[in-house]
Design a protein around this motif. Structure first.
Motif, PDB file in Angstrom:
ATOM      1  N   VAL A  55       0.855  -1.195   0.000  1.00 50.62           N
ATOM      2  CA  VAL A  55       0.000   0.000   0.000  1.00 50.62           C
ATOM      3  C   VAL A  55       0.890   1.244   0.000  1.00 50.62           C
ATOM      4  N   ILE A  56       0.652   2.151  -0.941  1.00 49.15           N
ATOM      5  CA  ILE A  56       1.534   3.330  -1.018  1.00 49.15           C
ATOM      6  C   ILE A  56       0.953   4.543  -0.280  1.00 49.15           C
ATOM      7  N   GLY A  57      -0.263   4.424   0.181  1.00 46.20           N
ATOM      8  CA  GLY A  57      -0.837   5.517   0.990  1.00 46.20           C
ATOM      9  C   GLY A  57      -1.509   6.603   0.175  1.00 46.20           C
ATOM     10  N   ILE A  58      -1.838   6.298  -1.077  1.00 46.68           N
ATOM     11  CA  ILE A  58      -2.612   7.252  -1.887  1.00 46.68           C
ATOM     12  C   ILE A  58      -3.921   6.563  -2.232  1.00 46.68           C
ATOM     13  N   GLU A  59      -4.999   7.192  -1.895  1.00 48.09           N
ATOM     14  CA  GLU A  59      -6.306   6.564  -2.084  1.00 48.09           C
ATOM     15  C   GLU A  59      -7.163   7.443  -2.984  1.00 48.09           C
ATOM     16  N   LEU A  60      -7.897   6.777  -3.881  1.00 50.53           N
ATOM     17  CA  LEU A  60      -8.816   7.546  -4.735  1.00 50.53           C
ATOM     18  C   LEU A  60     -10.028   7.940  -3.891  1.00 50.53           C
ATOM     19  N   LYS A  61     -10.120   9.224  -3.631  1.00 48.87           N
ATOM     20  CA  LYS A  61     -11.190   9.687  -2.748  1.00 48.87           C
ATOM     21  C   LYS A  61     -12.503   9.856  -3.495  1.00 48.87           C
ATOM     22  N   ASN A  62     -12.383  10.294  -4.754  1.00 49.58           N
ATOM     23  CA  ASN A  62     -13.616  10.577  -5.498  1.00 49.58           C
ATOM     24  C   ASN A  62     -13.318  10.509  -6.985  1.00 49.58           C
ATOM     25  N   ILE A  63     -14.332  10.156  -7.740  1.00 49.71           N
ATOM     26  CA  ILE A  63     -14.200  10.136  -9.201  1.00 49.71           C
ATOM     27  C   ILE A  63     -15.489  10.660  -9.795  1.00 49.71           C
ATOM     28  N   HIS A  64     -15.316  11.474 -10.835  1.00 49.16           N
ATOM     29  CA  HIS A  64     -16.503  12.018 -11.511  1.00 49.16           C
ATOM     30  C   HIS A  64     -16.303  11.828 -13.004  1.00 49.16           C
ATOM     31  N   HIS A  65     -17.245  11.156 -13.599  1.00 47.45           N
ATOM     32  CA  HIS A  65     -17.079  10.809 -15.012  1.00 47.45           C
ATOM     33  C   HIS A  65     -18.220  11.401 -15.827  1.00 47.45           C
ATOM     34  N   LYS A  66     -17.834  11.986 -16.945  1.00 47.28           N
ATOM     35  CA  LYS A  66     -18.858  12.530 -17.867  1.00 47.28           C
ATOM     36  C   LYS A  66     -18.387  12.251 -19.286  1.00 47.28           C
ATOM     37  N   LYS A  67     -19.319  11.912 -20.139  1.00 41.35           N
ATOM     38  CA  LYS A  67     -18.857  11.618 -21.507  1.00 41.35           C
ATOM     39  C   LYS A  67     -19.746  12.333 -22.526  1.00 41.35           C
ATOM     40  N   ASP A  68     -19.107  12.692 -23.620  1.00 40.57           N
ATOM     41  CA  ASP A  68     -19.824  13.304 -24.748  1.00 40.57           C
ATOM     42  C   ASP A  68     -19.685  12.348 -25.919  1.00 40.57           C
ATOM     43  N   GLN A  77      -6.435  11.276  -2.164  1.00 41.35           N
ATOM     44  CA  GLN A  77      -6.122  11.775  -0.828  1.00 41.35           C
ATOM     45  C   GLN A  77      -4.894  11.024  -0.311  1.00 41.35           C
ATOM     46  N   VAL A  78      -4.040  11.799   0.362  1.00 37.00           N
ATOM     47  CA  VAL A  78      -2.791  11.226   0.882  1.00 37.00           C
ATOM     48  C   VAL A  78      -3.076  10.632   2.255  1.00 37.00           C
ATOM     49  N   PHE A  79      -2.664   9.390   2.429  1.00 36.58           N
ATOM     50  CA  PHE A  79      -2.836   8.735   3.734  1.00 36.58           C
ATOM     51  C   PHE A  79      -1.510   8.208   4.272  1.00 36.58           C
ATOM     52  N   THR A  80      -0.497   8.878   3.909  1.00 35.14           N
ATOM     53  CA  THR A  80       0.808   8.425   4.366  1.00 35.14           C
ATOM     54  C   THR A  80       1.642   9.624   4.780  1.00 35.14           C
ATOM     55  N   ASN A  81       2.666   9.337   5.516  1.00 34.06           N
ATOM     56  CA  ASN A  81       3.567  10.410   5.931  1.00 34.06           C
ATOM     57  C   ASN A  81       4.911   9.767   6.235  1.00 34.06           C
ATOM     58  N   SER A  82       5.857  10.677   6.385  1.00 31.82           N
ATOM     59  CA  SER A  82       7.193  10.156   6.650  1.00 31.82           C
ATOM     60  C   SER A  82       7.982  11.217   7.393  1.00 31.82           C
ATOM     61  N   VAL A  83       9.033  10.809   8.021  1.00 36.28           N
ATOM     62  CA  VAL A  83       9.855  11.800   8.727  1.00 36.28           C
ATOM     63  C   VAL A  83      10.728  12.570   7.747  1.00 36.28           C
ATOM     64  N   VAL A  84      10.884  12.031   6.556  1.00 32.44           N
ATOM     65  CA  VAL A  84      11.601  12.765   5.500  1.00 32.44           C
ATOM     66  C   VAL A  84      10.716  12.803   4.271  1.00 32.44           C
ATOM     67  N   ALA A  85      11.024  13.691   3.361  1.00 28.18           N
ATOM     68  CA  ALA A  85      10.235  13.786   2.140  1.00 28.18           C
ATOM     69  C   ALA A  85      10.416  12.530   1.312  1.00 28.18           C
ATOM     70  N   LYS A  86       9.300  12.079   0.686  1.00 30.58           N
ATOM     71  CA  LYS A  86       9.424  10.883  -0.158  1.00 30.58           C
ATOM     72  C   LYS A  86       8.550  11.069  -1.399  1.00 30.58           C
ATOM     73  N   ASN A  87       8.941  10.298  -2.420  1.00 29.34           N
ATOM     74  CA  ASN A  87       8.204  10.401  -3.674  1.00 29.34           C
ATOM     75  C   ASN A  87       6.944   9.562  -3.614  1.00 29.34           C
ATOM     76  N   ALA A  88       5.978   9.984  -4.382  1.00 37.05           N
ATOM     77  CA  ALA A  88       4.755   9.209  -4.533  1.00 37.05           C
ATOM     78  C   ALA A  88       4.201   9.507  -5.914  1.00 37.05           C
ATOM     79  N   ALA A  89       3.210   8.766  -6.328  1.00 33.90           N
ATOM     80  CA  ALA A  89       2.631   9.003  -7.655  1.00 33.90           C
ATOM     81  C   ALA A  89       1.131   8.807  -7.603  1.00 33.90           C
TER      82      ALA A  89
END
Lengths: 332, 338
Positions: free
Chosen positions: A88-101, A116-128
């Protein structure tokens, strides 16, 4: 197992088969050929400084050409926790909104994703954020099921507090601006105050301009002209009109103007000189109306109408303009 | 009938003015005012320096209206009886009494000129003021009447020594105070000096056409004028406002430079003064061929009928002429009609 049970199991197997086909892990599908999908993303400008609890939004606009179409069940699921190599990387999809034409040859999908970010660290770290895999199916060939990869967005997650003895200067990033206090409400009050100030200034200008919006707009003859236009064409109305014009002359000259000091008035207000003869006609009319009913004047049979025109010409003189030509039929 | 009468008399009045204007040049305004006072039957106070033509002016008018003309010089030892009679020893060595200037012309006296009235004692003023008011005099156990008399008095405003200022109550008896000043037109001034026709006053006055008017009909005709020339409600209101303004000029925003307006006026125009003003205004309207009085008519006589009636604080009396002129001009400028 009875015969009936075997038959029921077979039916359940057939029903579950298509679902299992859709539940295929998108990553296992082949990529769609180039040219069928175009993508545009609207990403947040801030890429660093996120910490636990922050919500990051990005918008993806996909244009999928026929015959491919999006399998909407492959859209990311709200609440899904992102994993990297099973962790688990600690990034969660909080909401999605889809519309199509939907168009004849292509379909445009507007997908708004809020992570939404659900992680933390004592030093800066990368996430995606992402990547996200979407399934597309060829409408002309059901077996042609492919995937499209929405590229990930790299961000950096910062610690909530500096841990240990850290030299702040070394940890500062030119990418991260100072955190500002929310000032939306103050800005709104400022706008309201500016509007009130502007209205007040306009009001002050109006008062200082002797209740006029334009120079000389509220002069005595301008006021008289407005009044005379509403004055009834009757004997009483004529008296009121003559009186109003007398008052205008007096206010303009700051003295009582009579026929015998007309030259003094014209010397004080030379802009009225072109109307000298008409002013004398006006005094002749006033003489008849107020002092000597037997007296004659050469204004004509409709003195009320003549007075309106006279007031307008006086107003022009008052404003320093060339008087409006007289309608010769006015007094007739 | 009265319209014709008014027109006929107006022509005669204008003819008289024209005649006098030929003799006394550059004095159109005083001549118009004197004509007005003659037809309004009011006495006149003439104000002017010595030698400006006051006597010539009055003699010319007297010749034009006919009747007797008498004149007396005001001196400090002049006594009231000097106006009525004088005594002398005749050739027969006996005392004789003869009529003084007031009685000399009898009822035909039309113009009585009192030169330098402020040099005479107050007793003389008293007699004259009674004659002016009642046009009668008791002397020699008889009542003498002067129904056609108009008094013209002159006062020397320059010299103050050995003079007795005319009190305000006495000034109020005069309908007008008319200033006679030297004309400021160079051509007229040159003519007065170099034209020999102005050197001989007797000959000059003789050139006036005699009896243009009938002095003994003036009283009657004056009544015709007063009853025929009307005053509208607007004009009455205007005159009333003018009167109030003479009493409280500050209420009408009238100010005189260098004067404390709260202290200036002790008394404004009197009711008699205002009625005389309107009499004069009516005559002015008639002379200008109008059937009703206009504000212009009041303006024409306002200064001459009101200025001498105003009672100022003593501190301002020395500047009376200029203050009264400025104040009355301010009143005319401040009061509107309609």
């Amino acid at each position: 197992m009875t015969k009936f049970n075997r038959f029921l199991s077979l039916i359940l197997l057939f029903c579950a088969a298509p679902l299992s086909a859709l539940a295929i892990d998108s990553q296992d599908l082949p990529d769609i050929k180039e040219g069928f999908v175009t993508i545009k993303t609207i990403d947040p400008t801030q890429r660093v400084g996120y910490t636990v609890g922050d919500v990051i939004e990005r918008e993806v606009i996909l244009t999928i050409k026929a015959p491919y179409t999006l399998v909407e069940t492959s859209l990311p699921i709200k609440g899904y926790e992102k994993r990297y190599r099973g962790q688990v990387i600690g990034i969660e999809l909080k909401n999605i909104h889809h519309k199509k034409d939907v168009h004849k040859d292509y379909t445009t999908h507007h997908i708004k994703l809020a992570y939404q970010v659900f992680t933390n660290s004592v030093v800066a770290k990368n996430a995606a954020l992402g990547p996200e895999y979407l399934n597309l199916i060829n409408m002309k060939n059901n077996k042609d099921l492919v995937k499209y990869r929405i590229p990930s967005l790299d961000i950096a997650i910062s610690p909530l507090a500096i841990f240990g003895a850290v030299k702040v200067e070394n940890n500062m990033s030119p990418m991260l601006g100072p955190l500002l206090m929310a000032n939306t409400q103050e800005k709104q009050w400022l706008k309201i105050a500016l509007v009130i100030l502007a209205i007040s200034l306009l009001g002050l200008l109006y008062i200082l301009g002797v209740h006029t919006w334009l120079p000389r707009m509220g002069g005595p003859f301008a006021s008289a002209y407005r009044t005379l236009r509403k004055t009834p064409n009757s004997a009483e109305g004529l008296k009121q009109a003559v009186s109003k014009l007398h008052l205008s002359f007096n206010n303009t000259a700051a003295m009582s103007v009579f026929n015998d000091n007309l030259d003094t008035f014209l010397a004080k207000k030379p802009s009225f000189s072109p109307l000298k003869y008409e002013i004398q006609q006006f005094f002749a009319l006033s003489r008849q109306v107020y002092f000597e009913p037997n007296a004659t004047h050469d204004i004509g049979n409709n003195p009320s109408k003549w007075l309106v025109q006279f007031a307008r010409r006086c107003r022009d003189c008052e404003r320093g303009l060339t008087p409006t030509p007289l309608d010769t039929k006015a007094g007739a | 009938m009265s319209d014709l009468q008014l027109t006929d008399w107006r022509n005669h009045a204008l003819a008289l003015e024209s005649e006098v204007n030929k003799v006394v040049v550059g004095q159109h305004t005083p001549i118009r005012l004197i004509t007005t006072s003659i037809f309004a039957r009011g006495h006149v106070l003439l104000e002017g320096d010595v030698g400006v033509g006051k006597t010539t002016l009055l003699r010319a008018f007297t010749r034009g209206i006919g009747g007797g003309y008498q004149r007396i010089e005001g001196t400090i030892d002049l006594m009231p009886n000097d106006l009525v009679y004088h005594t002398y020893l005749g050739e027969d060595g006996k005392p004789h009494v003869s009529a003084g200037p007031l009685l000399m012309s009898g009822e035909n006296l039309s113009v009585f000129f009192f030169n330098e009235i402020n040099r005479a004692r107050p007793q003389v003023h008293s007699l004259l003021l009674r004659v002016m008011a009642e046009r009668s005099l008791s002397a020699f156990n008889a009542e003498h009447y002067f129904p056609h008399m108009i008094v013209f008095a002159d006062r020397n405003q320059v010299e103050k020594e050995e003079t007795f200022e005319i009190p305000s109550a006495a000034r109020d008896r005069f309908m007008m105070e008319i200033p006679i000043v030297v004309p400021n037109d160079d051509a007229i001034m040159e003519a007065l000096v170099f034209d020999t026709k102005f050197h001989n006053v007797d000959a000059l006055v003789d050139t006036v056409k005699p009896d243009v008017l009938q002095f003994d009909e003036l009283n009657g005709f004056s009544g015709v004028i007063q009853s025929n020339i009307t005053a509208s409600d607007t004009l009455k209101k205007y005159a009333l406002n003018l009167w109030k303004a003479t009493k409280s000029p500050l209420d009408y925003g009238v100010k005189v430079s260098g004067v404390d307006m709260n202290r200036l006026v002790l008394a404004g125009a009197s009711p008699r003064g205002m009625s005389m003003m309107l009499r004069a205004a009516r005559v002015n309207a008639w002379l200008n061929n109008r059937t009703a009085v206009l504000p212009d008519d009041i303006h024409a006589v306002f200064h001459s009928t009101i200025a001498h009636r105003l009672v100022f604080s003593p501190v301002y009396e020395m500047r009376r002429t200029e203050i009264a002129r400025e104040m009355l001009s301010g009143i005319i400028n401040a009061v509107a009609a309609p």
